[in-house]
Each structure stands twice: as C-alpha cells, then as structure tokens.
Design an enzyme around this catalytic site. Structure first.
Site, PDB file in Angstrom:
ATOM      1  N   GLU A 176       0.740  -1.123  -0.014  1.00 43.57           N
ATOM      2  CA  GLU A 176      -0.087  -0.255   0.070  1.00 43.57           C
ATOM      3  C   GLU A 176       0.777   1.196  -0.075  1.00 43.57           C
ATOM      4  O   GLU A 176       1.895   1.241   0.543  1.00 43.57           O
ATOM      5  CB  GLU A 176      -0.928   0.160   1.116  1.00 43.57           C
ATOM      6  CG  GLU A 176      -0.425  -0.531   2.581  1.00 43.57           C
ATOM      7  CD  GLU A 176       0.740   0.351   3.225  1.00 43.57           C
ATOM      8  OE1 GLU A 176       0.676   1.571   2.822  1.00 43.57           O
ATOM      9  OE2 GLU A 176       1.551  -0.189   3.622  1.00 43.57           O
ATOM     10  N   GLU A 321       4.328  -0.670   1.516  1.00 39.70           N
ATOM     11  CA  GLU A 321       4.647  -0.753   0.160  1.00 39.70           C
ATOM     12  C   GLU A 321       4.708  -2.449   0.050  1.00 39.70           C
ATOM     13  O   GLU A 321       4.875  -2.851  -1.317  1.00 39.70           O
ATOM     14  CB  GLU A 321       5.850  -0.426  -0.366  1.00 39.70           C
ATOM     15  CG  GLU A 321       6.124   1.116  -0.241  1.00 39.70           C
ATOM     16  CD  GLU A 321       7.721   1.654  -0.547  1.00 39.70           C
ATOM     17  OE1 GLU A 321       8.218   0.875  -1.196  1.00 39.70           O
ATOM     18  OE2 GLU A 321       7.952   2.784  -0.365  1.00 39.70           O
TER      19      GLU A 321
END
Length: 356
Positions: A176, A321
């Site tokens: 994310e 991430e």
C-alpha cells in the site's frame, strides 16, 4: 457495481491430505525432527495451501494499491498528500524499496492507482489506472466512502487476485501507499477490536509525540461520532466509515486470492488491518494467510493477536509498500528448497533416531 463473489461467499478450505503428505516428508528428511524450526512448518503450510507435497515460489505477484485520504485535512501526517502521486511515479521508475525488492526476487510488480489528490502522469509503466475519486472523504466529519466506492475498491482488489491467478501465481503480496493511511488503519482496527487509539496510534510517516497524540485524538473523536451509526463490528460498515481506497482494495485482493486458492503473504500494519477486515467478513480466509513481519508500528501486535498470527520476521520495519513481505520471500524459498531437496534417511543411507 456489485460486490465481488469472494466478498460474499466463503473460500474453500485447503485439503488436509496435502498438509499430511508434506508433514510425512519432513519426518523422514536427514535431520532431527523440528531442528529447522519454523522453516519446517512454513514449508508444510505452503505445501498444504498449494495442494502439493513439494511447494514452490517461482511465481510471486506483488500488487501495490495507492490512494489518498480525506482525513489528512486534520493534520495527521508529517508528509503532504502530493507524496502519494510522487511515489506512484517512483514505483513505476524502479526507485522505490518495493521496486528494488521485486527486481531482486524476479517477482511481478504492479501498482494500482485508486485515486490521488495530485495528478499522476499517464501511461506510467506497471501502473493500472483504477481511480475512484481523488481521495476518500474526511471520516472525522462523515463516512470515508460511499457503498459504491467500497464496492469499486473491493472489485479492483479482486481483479488483482484474478490477474495473479491468470499468471499462475504461487504467492501473492499486497502492498500500500497513501499518506494518512495509518490513521485510517488505526481507526478501523480500533473499531473492529474495541481498542483505545491512544494505545494503537503510531508515528506513521514520522510524527513526533505530539503529532501521534493529535492523531489519536482525531481518531477518538471520529470513533465517537461513528458510534452513533450503530455499525457494531460489521466489517463492511467499518470499512465504509473509516475508509482507505487502498485498504478496501487490499481486503478485496486478500479475499479474492483465498477464493482462487492462492496463498497470501501479509505485510505489516496496514495490510494486516486489511486482512482483519477480510477475515471479519469471511473467517474461512484465515488459513490462506501467512504473516511476514512484525511492524514497528505500535498497533500491529494487537492486530496480529486478533488474527492469531505469529510473523516470520521482526526487523523494526514500518515502510509499507509490501516491503516487509518481500524481504521474507527468500526465507520462504529456502524453506521450500530444504523441504523439496533434502535427502531422506533411506536415500542417504543415514541411520534414523533409535526408538526409545
């Protein structure tokens, strides 16, 4: 747009016989039983989930979901929202941590842009345009998402799971990016678990002590406001109230992978919150999840406890991430290699432990 079928229908359960076959293989390899610790158990878990005696992790899919948050209006981040769009470009150009890790792992990497306040350049390599809105709404004043937006985000996550299935993916990692998403994740976690934001709120992008306290106070106020909605612990209502396009998409991807019998390696705090949403919606998703690492975000342990999860690594990471999950992939590959390639006592002519 309707909800994906994976959101409304429980996934099938893994077949016990493959766990048993893999466990039997572990019992005859040239080592004392249990001497490789969790490398043994995770290999057996992967074998059971993949439906084979010998698991493999050649095909790994990483999908990073990005979106901005209206709650940033409350001053809960040390970074401006422009960073979300800038990081999408950084992912595409190969400069982000997850980009480096994906190359090192020879893993497929895609970025799904669900909506940013700042413009994202068109036709960036590896970036899928799935914009729902520039950002969610400010959940301190209203619902973060409409029902339609929740549905769209879940479907974008489910589409990522379908792409992974089409590529023969053996392991899925969701990541994310979204300035403000630790605030959204903490509000969701506190609502689902009835926890105090003062205990779960953390620095996120690097807030100081005063900033973290302010973040917690914003969440407390929002929780009190939304308590009047009588949403209880309903996953859909909590997601709608506190938002995160990327968090909803992650929940959709996790459910979608479980529906397609793809194991999911869960990253840190925010992805774990998405997993908590998905499991709250469909408890049968839980067996399909492995947990990569324990984040330095203070709320992560409470979410792990709620999911009865023990992560593989604890490296003090809190980048997001999908980076923590990517770091764990070599460990999982080594576990598979040991499981698949070690000789048995019979093959090597090595005496087994004498019966007591």
């Amino acid at each position: 747009m309707s909800f994906p079928s994976s959101w409304t229908t429980p996934p099938r359960q893994p077949e016990a016989r493959f766990f048993e076959l893999a466990a039997q293989r572990q019992s005859v390899l040239t080592k004392p039983a249990g001497s490789l610790g969790r490398l043994e158990t995770v290999a057996v878990q992967l074998a059971g989930l993949q439906g084979t005696e010998k698991p493999g992790l050649d095909q790994v899919q990483i999908s990073v979901f990005a979106g901005d948050h209206g709650i940033c209006e409350e001053g809960i981040s040390a970074y401006p929202q422009a960073v979300t769009a800038q990081m999408i470009a950084n992912f595409a150009h190969g400069g982000a941590a997850i980009s480096v890790l994906a190359r090192s792992l020879d893993a497929e990497l895609e970025v799904v842009n669900l909506g940013t306040v700042s413009d994202v350049a068109p036709d960036l390599p590896g970036v899928i345009d799935a914009r729902i809105a520039p950002c969610t709404r400010n959940f301190s004043a209203t619902d973060a998402m409409s029902t339609q937006q929740v549905s769209e985000a879940l479907n974008h996550g489910d589409s990522a799971a379908q792409r992974a299935a089409d590529k023969g993916c053996q392991l899925f990692i969701g990541g994310e990016m979204g300035i403000g998403n630790t605030t959204s994740a903490t509000a969701i976690a506190c609502s689902l678990m009835n926890k105090n934001p003062m205990k779960l709120a953390g620095p996120g992008t690097g807030m100081d002590v005063a900033g973290v306290r302010h973040k917690a106070e914003v969440i407390i106020s929002a929780l009190q406001r939304h308590d009047n909605d009588d949403k209880g612990e309903d996953a859909m209502a909590v997601l709608k109230a506190f938002g995160g396009f990327e968090i909803a998409a992650l929940a959709g991807a996790i459910a979608g992978c479980a529906a397609r019998s793809i194991p999911v390696l869960i990253d840190g705090y925010i992805v774990s919150v998405a997993a908590l949403i998905a499991v709250s919606q469909q408890p049968d998703i839980r067996p399909w999840l492995l947990f990569a690492h324990r984040s330095a975000e203070p709320g992560h342990q409470a979410v792990l406890d709620a999911l009865s999860a023990e992560p593989l690594l604890d490296l003090g990471m809190r980048l997001g991430e999908g980076s923590g999950a990517a770091v764990a992939v070599p460990l999982l590959r080594l576990a598979c290699n040991l499981h698949n390639d070690m000789a048995s006592f019979a093959d090597a002519g090595v005496s087994k432990k004498e019966e007591q």
